[in-house]
Design an enzyme around this catalytic site. Structure first.
Site, PDB file in Angstrom:
ATOM      1  N   TYR A 159      67.961  53.091  39.769  1.00  0.00           N
ATOM      2  CA  TYR A 159      67.000  53.402  40.136  1.00  0.00           C
ATOM      3  C   TYR A 159      66.614  54.360  38.013  1.00  0.00           C
ATOM      4  O   TYR A 159      67.860  54.757  38.134  1.00  0.00           O
ATOM      5  CB  TYR A 159      66.625  54.422  40.672  1.00  0.00           C
ATOM      6  N   TYR A 193      73.406  47.431  45.392  1.00  0.00           N
ATOM      7  CA  TYR A 193      73.771  48.554  44.809  1.00  0.00           C
ATOM      8  C   TYR A 193      74.219  49.411  46.187  1.00  0.00           C
ATOM      9  O   TYR A 193      73.963  49.013  47.290  1.00  0.00           O
ATOM     10  CB  TYR A 193      72.535  49.355  44.258  1.00  0.00           C
ATOM     11  N   ARG A 214      73.851  47.682  49.935  1.00  0.00           N
ATOM     12  CA  ARG A 214      72.571  47.624  50.567  1.00  0.00           C
ATOM     13  C   ARG A 214      72.371  46.392  49.215  1.00  0.00           C
ATOM     14  O   ARG A 214      72.237  46.032  48.135  1.00  0.00           O
ATOM     15  CB  ARG A 214      71.789  48.347  50.033  1.00  0.00           C
ATOM     16  N   HIS A 217      66.490  44.145  46.921  1.00  0.00           N
ATOM     17  CA  HIS A 217      64.994  44.868  47.504  1.00  0.00           C
ATOM     18  C   HIS A 217      64.434  45.430  46.770  1.00  0.00           C
ATOM     19  O   HIS A 217      64.523  45.819  45.195  1.00  0.00           O
ATOM     20  CB  HIS A 217      65.402  45.202  48.349  1.00  0.00           C
ATOM     21  N   HIS A 219      61.280  48.177  46.944  1.00  0.00           N
ATOM     22  CA  HIS A 219      60.412  49.153  47.685  1.00  0.00           C
ATOM     23  C   HIS A 219      58.954  48.665  47.872  1.00  0.00           C
ATOM     24  O   HIS A 219      58.989  49.186  46.431  1.00  0.00           O
ATOM     25  CB  HIS A 219      61.004  50.394  47.654  1.00  0.00           C
TER      26      HIS A 219
END
Lengths: 295, 295
Positions: A159, A193, A214, A217, A219
């Site tokens: 991120y 990640y 994870r 995806h 969000h």
């Protein structure tokens, strides 16, 4: 379960719960009952018990602070965050299921429908993608003007807040759905990640033989007047970690298969200049006041 | 209890517990099961859940360190330390029950039988006391040479480590029982005292309507070759907090009534120069290898 009646100590501890806040009394009494049942079940040695308490102390002392909260991470890793999410977000079968918010949400820059949200080096190297869908109610009627907040990791699984190559706000957007409830944006395919593994949660995962990954995806958080806010993810079909998400946030209804597009019509339609993946994800919101049936 | 079979999320979380340490798998699986049952029971709002996690983070961050461990205190306050103590110290009915060690143990100075252990200003102002008893096995045979480690608060409820008026080692002693298993020391009557209330444990106690007081007691730890070490307290009958010990450490077998003595014979026998209280407390140890019957 450990019956309070059979355990004088537990009965005595529960008798001591008599505060003025009835809800707090209820929560604390339940926690006490379950923790005593845990002790009765596993019969920890004193060494084991102190090791457990030291794990909690270290979690707070070393791994919680302004930029990290390892107790939230532990809650995620043990499926508890998803369990709490589930008890708070039951609804009609047609709704989009809720999924955990995670630690990476931050205020997103407002953008126009269709804007590129990838502005770092990932734009040059990653698989381009178009994410689109409609915000609907549970009967399929559009919710025009719904505010759609999206955030995602890049193709290296980072991120903006974790990556010096990304400006703040990269791979984030605050969009307003059109008159038909439609929203869309241009981006890159996110990568799977690992959750942070340097702290106590990572140590626990390793000890119980679990990986920290994870699945990839995006969000999505959507709000609209008259509807319950919806926080969820869209996951990408084919990801190797869909069945073993470290945060237990995957639900079958949230998985979409990215479709490769390269025809001139598709490029023109989505304003792309080369092959890309199309990810379609409708968001079905629950009206406020929907009568939840509790079993 | 929340049946794993009825809960796909819990089943999935439990399937992920597959480490190489079977005991750890067992403990973590049980903890996961009980915490999911807690969530199912109380159906916490997300706000409540995050408040609980923030409570844990603050407990570790602000109230745990080299001189304080608030998680141990919380374990004490919720009766969990006593529960763990109980599962580890079952034995014959005639044994002296175990009780929690608490946070105030430190290496004690070796002293002779009968020594005064109070050397601070409490010696001038507090009620003098003689504590004595015999170290025995569960059949009543003496255990000569047993090492008896005692520590206590003074008449203001403070241990040496909490009180500038006391030298380190005050109100502590390491004694060696005589040939008949006998031990004795001269001291002052301890006072009841509050557990620390400035941290999260104190906040919890207040919220659930409990006082923080521990009834007056002397800590005793006794070791002897061939016997299970025994850590316990002797409590003083008549204390107003016996029924509501903040740490749930009181057991009826550990309560003794101090007897006022002032006859010349008693003064001579116990080498006292004025009225005092006599507290008699035998310690009955369990032989190593005692076959515990687990229900």
């Amino acid at each position: 379960m450990h019956a309070p009646d059979g355990d004088p100590l537990l009965r005595q501890v529960l008798r001591g719960v008599n505060g003025s806040d009835e809800r707090l009394n209820e929560v604390v009494s339940s926690l006490i009952t379950h923790l005593h049942a845990f002790v009765a079940d596993v019969r920890p040695t004193e060494h084991e018990w102190l090791a457990g308490l030291a794990f909690l102390a270290e979690t707070g002392q070393r791994w919680c602070g302004p930029h990290r909260d390892e107790f939230i991470l532990l809650s995620d890793m043990l499926g508890l965050t998803t369990a709490v999410d589930d008890v708070n977000h039951s609804g009609p079968e047609t709704m989009t299921p809720s999924s955990v918010q995670g630690p990476f949400h931050s205020p997103a820059p407002p953008r126009e429908l269709g804007d590129w949200i990838a502005h770092g080096p990932e734009r040059e190297r990653a698989t381009p993608a178009v994410v689109h869908g409609r915000v609907l109610d549970c009967d399929g009627a559009p919710v025009p003007g719904a505010v759609v907040d999206v955030w995602q990791a890049n193709d290296t699984g980072l991120y903006d807040s974790q990556d010096d190559t990304q400006e703040p706000g990269n791979l984030r957007a605050l969009l307003t759905a059109g008159p038909d409830g439609g929203y869309w944006f241009r981006t890159v395919r996110p990568a799977s990640y690992p959750v942070p593994t340097d702290g106590t949660a990572g140590r626990l995962l390793k000890a119980i033989g679990r990986h920290p990954m994870r699945p990839a995806h995006v969000h999505v958080q959507v709000t609209a007047p008259g509807y319950r806010p919806l926080t969820t993810h869209v996951f990408l079909a084919g990801d190797p970690y869909l069945d073993s998400d470290a945060a237990f946030a995957v639900k079958p209804e949230l998985i979409r298969r990215p479709v490769r597009r390269e025809s001139p019509d598709d490029l023109r339609r989505w304003e792309m200049d080369g092959p890309f993946e199309e990810i379609e994800f409708d968001l079905r919101m629950v009206p406020l006041g929907w009568a939840e049936e509790r079993p």
